[in-house]
Write an enzyme that holds these catalytic residues in place. Structure first.
Site, PDB file in Angstrom:
ATOM      1  N   THR A 168      14.198  34.429  29.633  1.00 38.74           N
ATOM      2  CA  THR A 168      14.654  34.942  31.165  1.00 38.74           C
ATOM      3  C   THR A 168      15.039  33.486  31.822  1.00 38.74           C
ATOM      4  O   THR A 168      14.808  32.450  31.081  1.00 38.74           O
ATOM      5  CB  THR A 168      13.098  35.152  31.988  1.00 38.74           C
ATOM      6  OG1 THR A 168      12.637  36.162  31.494  1.00 38.74           O
ATOM      7  CG2 THR A 168      13.301  34.946  33.557  1.00 38.74           C
ATOM      8  N   ARG A 196       9.818  49.756  31.892  1.00 40.18           N
ATOM      9  CA  ARG A 196       8.975  48.841  31.945  1.00 40.18           C
ATOM     10  C   ARG A 196       9.537  47.663  33.033  1.00 40.18           C
ATOM     11  O   ARG A 196      10.608  47.351  32.788  1.00 40.18           O
ATOM     12  CB  ARG A 196       8.587  48.269  30.539  1.00 40.18           C
ATOM     13  CG  ARG A 196       7.812  46.874  30.570  1.00 40.18           C
ATOM     14  CD  ARG A 196       8.524  45.512  30.753  1.00 40.18           C
ATOM     15  NE  ARG A 196       7.807  44.505  30.419  1.00 40.18           N
ATOM     16  CZ  ARG A 196       8.014  43.181  30.419  1.00 40.18           C
ATOM     17  NH1 ARG A 196       9.284  42.990  30.896  1.00 40.18           N
ATOM     18  NH2 ARG A 196       7.321  42.400  30.361  1.00 40.18           N
ATOM     19  N   VAL A 197       8.821  47.285  33.871  1.00 40.38           N
ATOM     20  CA  VAL A 197       9.304  46.225  34.705  1.00 40.38           C
ATOM     21  C   VAL A 197       8.322  45.053  34.482  1.00 40.38           C
ATOM     22  O   VAL A 197       7.176  45.289  34.639  1.00 40.38           O
ATOM     23  CB  VAL A 197       9.097  46.558  36.082  1.00 40.38           C
ATOM     24  CG1 VAL A 197       9.661  45.431  37.150  1.00 40.38           C
ATOM     25  CG2 VAL A 197      10.268  47.829  36.244  1.00 40.38           C
ATOM     26  N   ASP A 199       7.659  40.727  35.247  1.00 38.25           N
ATOM     27  CA  ASP A 199       7.511  40.031  36.555  1.00 38.25           C
ATOM     28  C   ASP A 199       8.717  39.345  37.269  1.00 38.25           C
ATOM     29  O   ASP A 199       8.630  39.054  38.489  1.00 38.25           O
ATOM     30  CB  ASP A 199       6.485  38.674  36.326  1.00 38.25           C
ATOM     31  CG  ASP A 199       7.246  37.699  35.079  1.00 38.25           C
ATOM     32  OD1 ASP A 199       7.999  38.039  34.251  1.00 38.25           O
ATOM     33  OD2 ASP A 199       7.239  36.494  35.436  1.00 38.25           O
ATOM     34  N   GLY A 222       5.484  38.682  31.404  1.00 37.97           N
ATOM     35  CA  GLY A 222       5.421  38.798  32.702  1.00 37.97           C
ATOM     36  C   GLY A 222       4.186  39.635  32.699  1.00 37.97           C
ATOM     37  O   GLY A 222       3.755  39.455  33.906  1.00 37.97           O
TER      38      GLY A 222
END
Ligand code: ASP
Length: 322
Positions: A168, A196-197, A199, A222
């Site tokens: 990230t 899926r999500v 953070d 996350g």
């Protein structure tokens, strides 16, 4: 940094900064070329916060757009919402003229295919392969399966398959007027369940900016950050007097506390936090001191530019990786 020096808005500058990597097909952790979900589809998450106007925007699980950070900024500027997800986010991007693009590069597709072939059910079977557990070494066996792919690329794909990476960018900025902004962008966890999500698009977890105090963000697993609302926690820590480094270390300790500080369980993941205070002081902390590659420990680092040349600095850490 060039944009900040020439007086551009801090949010325009950080978004332009991360766009460079989002558009780079060779980087497999954000944007175009990011490693896909378990079905081979790239899904991206991003969010932005603009200190001076105290606004925020976010997109989660967006497909077909290389630069989710730009869409998050559009959500902030052009809607009465803060967060759009999935199909709705993609349609919103289309409405603003972003063409649907295939984000899966050949390199990422190969890594995904190798991952699918590396899976096993309880009896050691996998329908996508005639058996990676054959006596040949994994890479030699892969060579037979993908004869046209060079060894370096195969070794990369195998490494990605057996160590599903995260990756990230969190970028925080402060200008000489004291204005702050931040962005976080990612392709999330490789081989994730579709939808899926992590953070990264969660305001208060992957990013938080409070113009009166400072900004903070995170990279790494996350799921752990969401459970401690890391970005917001760090900014509140700074509001109550901690230095950026102490504030980040406190967040890491909260993550460790969720595992009763058990190093054996904590060893299975890593997470890093970054903070920039309104007066320009900054810091970072991670759970583990570094990453291991080929028997060597490489320190966890973060990039800083305070007007001159960019440099890498080591993160503070809770546990030493040996
Ligand atoms: N935090 C990101 C996520 O969980 C991944 C990463 O930073 O490596 O989606």
């Amino acid at each position: 940094m060039e944009m900040i020096r020439s007086g551009a808005d801090t949010l325009d500058a950080v978004v332009a900064g991360v766009n460079i990597v989002e558009e780079d097909p060779d980087d497999d952790s954000v944007g175009y070329g990011g490693l896909p979900n378990e079905e081979g589809v790239v899904e991206l998450d991003a969010c932005v916060m603009h200190g001076p106007t105290r606004r925020a925007g976010s997109v989660a699980s967006i497909r077909g757009v290389k630069t989710p950070s730009k869409i998050a900024k559009l959500v902030m500027e052009q809607t009465d919402h803060v967060m759009l997800a999935g199909e709705g986010a993609a349609r919103f991007a289309r409405a603003y003229g972003f063409k649907e693009e295939n984000l899966l590069t050949e390199k990422s597709r190969l890594a995904w295919l190798v991952w699918k072939r590396s899976l096993r059910d309880a009896s050691g079977h996998n329908n996508w392969t005639d058996g990676l557990d054959a006596p040949l070494k994994p890479t030699a066996r892969l060579k037979r399966m993908f004869p046209d792919v060079n060894d370096e690329l195969l070794a990369y794909a195998w490494d990605r398959a057996i160590h599903p990476p995260t990756g990230t960018i969190n970028c925080l900025a402060l200008n000489t007027k004291g204005e702050m902004s931040g962005v976080t962008t990612t392709s999330g966890l490789a081989w994730k369940i579709p939808g899926r999500v992590g953070d990264s698009p969660i305001i208060g977890a992957g990013l938080y900016v409070d113009q009166d105090v400072g900004a903070a963000g995170s990279t790494g697993r996350g799921e752990e950050n969401i459970r401690i609302a890391g970005g917001h926690t760090i900014v509140e820590n700074m509001r109550h007097g901690m230095s950026p480094k102490e504030a980040c270390l406190d967040a890491v300790k909260r993550v460790a506390r969720n595992y009763d500080n058990d190093p054996a369980r904590l060893a299975k993941f890593d997470i890093s936090f970054y903070a920039l205070r309104k007066d320009g002081e900054y810091g970072s902390a991670t759970l583990w001191s570094g990453t291991t590659k080929n028997g060597q420990v490489r320190p966890r680092q973060f990039a800083v530019n305070d007007g001159g040349k960019s440099r890498l600095e080591n993160c503070a850490y809770l546990h030493e990786r040996r």
